[in-house]
Scaffold this motif. Structure first.
Motif, PDB file in Angstrom:
ATOM      1  N   LEU A  29      61.147  70.281   3.685  1.00 17.53           N
ATOM      2  CA  LEU A  29      61.721  71.522   3.184  1.00 17.53           C
ATOM      3  C   LEU A  29      63.219  71.309   2.926  1.00 17.53           C
ATOM      4  O   LEU A  29      63.818  70.476   3.593  1.00 17.53           O
ATOM      5  N   PHE A  32      60.450  70.157  -0.656  1.00 22.39           N
ATOM      6  CA  PHE A  32      59.011  69.919  -0.588  1.00 22.39           C
ATOM      7  C   PHE A  32      58.387  70.888   0.404  1.00 22.39           C
ATOM      8  O   PHE A  32      58.759  70.892   1.581  1.00 22.39           O
ATOM      9  N   ILE A  96      48.778  63.190  11.050  1.00 23.03           N
ATOM     10  CA  ILE A  96      49.165  63.204  12.465  1.00 23.03           C
ATOM     11  C   ILE A  96      48.594  64.453  13.125  1.00 23.03           C
ATOM     12  O   ILE A  96      48.781  65.568  12.641  1.00 23.03           O
ATOM     13  N   SER A  97      47.892  64.245  14.222  1.00 17.57           N
ATOM     14  CA  SER A  97      47.273  65.372  14.905  1.00 17.57           C
ATOM     15  C   SER A  97      47.667  65.382  16.393  1.00 17.57           C
ATOM     16  O   SER A  97      48.592  64.678  16.792  1.00 17.57           O
ATOM     17  N   TYR A 124      47.140  77.125  17.037  1.00 14.44           N
ATOM     18  CA  TYR A 124      47.712  75.840  16.623  1.00 14.44           C
ATOM     19  C   TYR A 124      46.647  74.744  16.678  1.00 14.44           C
ATOM     20  O   TYR A 124      46.454  73.991  15.714  1.00 14.44           O
ATOM     21  N   GLY A 148      52.921  65.460  23.399  1.00  9.33           N
ATOM     22  CA  GLY A 148      54.208  65.579  24.080  1.00  9.33           C
ATOM     23  C   GLY A 148      55.338  64.794  23.458  1.00  9.33           C
ATOM     24  O   GLY A 148      56.101  64.120  24.160  1.00  9.33           O
ATOM     25  N   GLY A 154      65.158  65.419  17.803  1.00 15.69           N
ATOM     26  CA  GLY A 154      64.913  66.716  18.425  1.00 15.69           C
ATOM     27  C   GLY A 154      64.083  67.551  17.476  1.00 15.69           C
ATOM     28  O   GLY A 154      63.658  67.072  16.430  1.00 15.69           O
ATOM     29  N   MET A 294      58.120  76.065  20.731  1.00 18.41           N
ATOM     30  CA  MET A 294      57.693  74.912  19.948  1.00 18.41           C
ATOM     31  C   MET A 294      56.787  74.052  20.821  1.00 18.41           C
ATOM     32  O   MET A 294      56.867  74.086  22.034  1.00 18.41           O
ATOM     33  N   GLU A 295      55.939  73.221  20.175  1.00 23.63           N
ATOM     34  CA  GLU A 295      55.136  72.320  20.967  1.00 23.63           C
ATOM     35  C   GLU A 295      56.091  71.392  21.723  1.00 23.63           C
ATOM     36  O   GLU A 295      56.979  70.821  21.103  1.00 23.63           O
ATOM     37  N   PRO A 296      56.036  71.131  23.052  1.00 20.88           N
ATOM     38  CA  PRO A 296      55.036  71.664  23.953  1.00 20.88           C
ATOM     39  C   PRO A 296      55.359  73.092  24.266  1.00 20.88           C
ATOM     40  O   PRO A 296      54.717  73.645  25.127  1.00 20.88           O
TER      41      PRO A 296
HETATM   42  N1  LIG Z   1      55.919  67.864  19.081  1.00 24.31           N
HETATM   43  C1  LIG Z   1      54.892  67.510  19.840  1.00 24.31           C
HETATM   44  O1  LIG Z   1      54.950  67.551  21.074  1.00 24.31           O
HETATM   45  C2  LIG Z   1      53.599  67.057  19.184  1.00 24.31           C
HETATM   46  C3  LIG Z   1      52.526  66.711  20.006  1.00 24.31           C
HETATM   47  C4  LIG Z   1      51.334  66.282  19.415  1.00 24.31           C
HETATM   48  C5  LIG Z   1      51.227  66.212  18.034  1.00 24.31           C
HETATM   49  N2  LIG Z   1      52.278  66.592  17.277  1.00 24.31           N
HETATM   50  C6  LIG Z   1      52.134  66.512  15.809  1.00 24.31           C
HETATM   51  O2  LIG Z   1      52.995  65.471  15.379  1.00 24.31           O
HETATM   52  C7  LIG Z   1      53.535  65.784  14.098  1.00 24.31           C
HETATM   53  C8  LIG Z   1      55.047  65.661  14.136  1.00 24.31           C
HETATM   54  O3  LIG Z   1      55.562  66.544  15.138  1.00 24.31           O
HETATM   55  P1  LIG Z   1      57.119  66.675  15.351  1.00 24.31           P
HETATM   56  O4  LIG Z   1      57.347  67.003  16.787  1.00 24.31           O
HETATM   57  O5  LIG Z   1      57.816  65.514  14.724  1.00 24.31           O
HETATM   58  O6  LIG Z   1      57.385  68.001  14.494  1.00 24.31           O
HETATM   59  P2  LIG Z   1      58.775  68.609  14.038  1.00 24.31           P
HETATM   60  O7  LIG Z   1      59.919  67.909  14.699  1.00 24.31           O
HETATM   61  O8  LIG Z   1      58.621  70.081  14.161  1.00 24.31           O
HETATM   62  O9  LIG Z   1      58.818  68.180  12.505  1.00 24.31           O
HETATM   63  C9  LIG Z   1      58.009  68.767  11.526  1.00 24.31           C
HETATM   64  C10 LIG Z   1      58.751  68.670  10.221  1.00 24.31           C
HETATM   65  O10 LIG Z   1      57.962  69.320   9.210  1.00 24.31           O
HETATM   66  C11 LIG Z   1      58.822  70.204   8.509  1.00 24.31           C
HETATM   67  N3  LIG Z   1      58.102  71.304   7.907  1.00 24.31           N
HETATM   68  C12 LIG Z   1      57.844  72.535   8.441  1.00 24.31           C
HETATM   69  N4  LIG Z   1      57.233  73.295   7.541  1.00 24.31           N
HETATM   70  C13 LIG Z   1      57.108  72.560   6.405  1.00 24.31           C
HETATM   71  C14 LIG Z   1      56.599  72.825   5.108  1.00 24.31           C
HETATM   72  N5  LIG Z   1      56.076  74.018   4.780  1.00 24.31           N
HETATM   73  N6  LIG Z   1      56.641  71.840   4.197  1.00 24.31           N
HETATM   74  C15 LIG Z   1      57.187  70.648   4.483  1.00 24.31           C
HETATM   75  N7  LIG Z   1      57.707  70.340   5.682  1.00 24.31           N
HETATM   76  C16 LIG Z   1      57.672  71.296   6.628  1.00 24.31           C
HETATM   77  C17 LIG Z   1      59.776  70.701   9.558  1.00 24.31           C
HETATM   78  O11 LIG Z   1      60.890  71.312   8.961  1.00 24.31           O
HETATM   79  P3  LIG Z   1      61.659  72.501   9.781  1.00 24.31           P
HETATM   80  O12 LIG Z   1      62.221  71.852  10.990  1.00 24.31           O
HETATM   81  O13 LIG Z   1      62.669  72.989   8.802  1.00 24.31           O
HETATM   82  O14 LIG Z   1      60.615  73.533  10.110  1.00 24.31           O
HETATM   83  C18 LIG Z   1      60.105  69.398  10.272  1.00 24.31           C
HETATM   84  O15 LIG Z   1      61.094  68.658   9.604  1.00 24.31           O
HETATM   85  C19 LIG Z   1      52.998  67.165  13.746  1.00 24.31           C
HETATM   86  O16 LIG Z   1      51.884  67.008  12.926  1.00 24.31           O
HETATM   87  C20 LIG Z   1      52.564  67.756  15.065  1.00 24.31           C
HETATM   88  O17 LIG Z   1      51.489  68.659  14.894  1.00 24.31           O
HETATM   89  C21 LIG Z   1      53.472  67.012  17.811  1.00 24.31           C
END
Ligand SMILES: NC(=O)c1ccc[n+]([C@@H]2O[C@H](COP(=O)([O-])OP(=O)(O)OC[C@H]3O[C@@H](n4cnc5c(N)ncnc54)[C@H](OP(=O)(O)O)[C@@H]3O)[C@@H](O)[C@H]2O)c1
Length: 296
Positions: A29, A32, A96-97, A124, A148, A154, A294-296
């Protein structure tokens, strides 16, 4: 290879782009939007990548309960748009899940294998599972479940779990952290390294990738305080007391299939990963506006 990484500003996406270097083209974003089908098709068709890695997601687990349509538009429909784009170019989609596709079989205490039945508890989790199903409908897919996550980037506008604990501890606040959710905190650079390895070895299907060992969020917080020498009042609370979206009591992922691949990078204990993160971590007083949903 040209590898498109969606969600390139996020914890995992930014680390993947860093590690892939010139092979990576990051998309995020506002240019995209994964929810915009036409935009997704246009961006991917213009770039003509060999691989698309989708790290973009609606990761606000608690908020998703009240906004299921938003979570679905990204976590499920967005993946369908990418599948359509990848089919058109005959390219690999890496989706990624999450461990939150599990947890409904209450009482479970054995790590989940890739082949175990899914049973999400939250909006979710349900939407991420729907995303997996869209991805799996395309022959050239790789699904990587992790849990996690914490990384250098961050989470935008919030800060990851480690940053949150450090910030609150340094502010002298009492920390109330759940101790009845067992999982594996995983360091984004290690997960990114695994994704690169899986792409390079032409792996297909579903793999679990997390750091080694398991703990609770309370255990993770205690280790953060121990390794940094910070004194803070740390209180264990239950998931029921915390409130928010339902989460798995146990969602440890079995990584045997990944580690059985010849040449797979060795497992790193979550405590050692935390040490690696903390040793390179800048002062965290800049982690502002923590969003605990946010997750977690
Ligand atoms: N975080 C966890 O603990 C965790 C655990 C298990 C699996 N996962 C999975 O791992 C993956 C990566 O997680 P992460 O922690 O790196 O997530 P993250 O830090 O929240 O990053 C997600 C990215 O996607 C962007 N995004 C949000 N809405 C969007 C849209 N409509 N179009 C395009 N981009 C968009 C976000 O932008 P903004 O920041 O501007 O919203 C952010 O840059 C995800 O698929 C998540 O489900 C995460």
């Amino acid at each position: 290879m040209k590898i498109v990484v969606t969600g390139s500003g996020g914890q995992l996406g930014s680390e993947l782009c860093r590690q892939l270097g010139r092979e990576a083209v990051g998309l995020d974003l506002p240019e995209f939007d994964l929810a915009d089908r036409q935009g997704v098709l246009r961006h991917v068709a213009n770039l003509r990548p060999d691989v698309v890695v989708n790290t973009a997601a609606y990761t606000r687990v608690d908020e998703a309960e009240g906004r299921p349509e938003l979570a679905r538009a990204l976590n499920a429909d967005g993946v369908a748009h990418l599948v359509e784009a990848c089919r058109g170019l005959d390219c690999l989609l890496v989706q990624i899940s999450t461990d939150y596709v599990f947890g409904g079989d209450v009482g479970r205490n054995i790590p989940y294998r890739e082949t175990d039945a899914t049973a999400p508890l939250s909006v979710y989790g349900h939407t991420k599972l729907a995303g997996e199903r869209h991805a799996a409908a395309w022959t050239k897919h790789l699904i990587v479940r992790t849990s996690g996550l914490y990384g250098r980037a961050g989470q935008r506008g919030s800060g990851n779990f480690v940053q949150t604990i450090l910030r609150l501890a340094r502010a002298g606040q009492r920390l109330e952290v759940v101790d009845d959710q067992h999982c594996t905190p995983s360091y984004a650079p290690h997960v990114a390294r695994a994704i690169r390895f899986l792409i390079e070895t032409s792996a297909r299907g579903t793999y679990h990738v997390v750091d080694a060992g398991e703990t609770t969020w309370h255990g993770f917080a205690a280790e953060i305080l121990r390794q940094t020498g910070l004194a803070a009042e740390l209180v264990a609370i239950s998931t029921a007391r915390r409130g928010g979206a339902p989460r798995p009591r146990f969602s440890v992922l079995d990584t045997a299939a990944y580690h059985a691949l010849p040449g797979a990078p060795p497992a790193v204990l979550w405590q050692a990963s935390l040490g690696e993160y903390l040793s390179g971590e800048p002062a965290t007083s800049d982690a502002v506006g923590v969003d605990p949903s946010m997750e977690p």
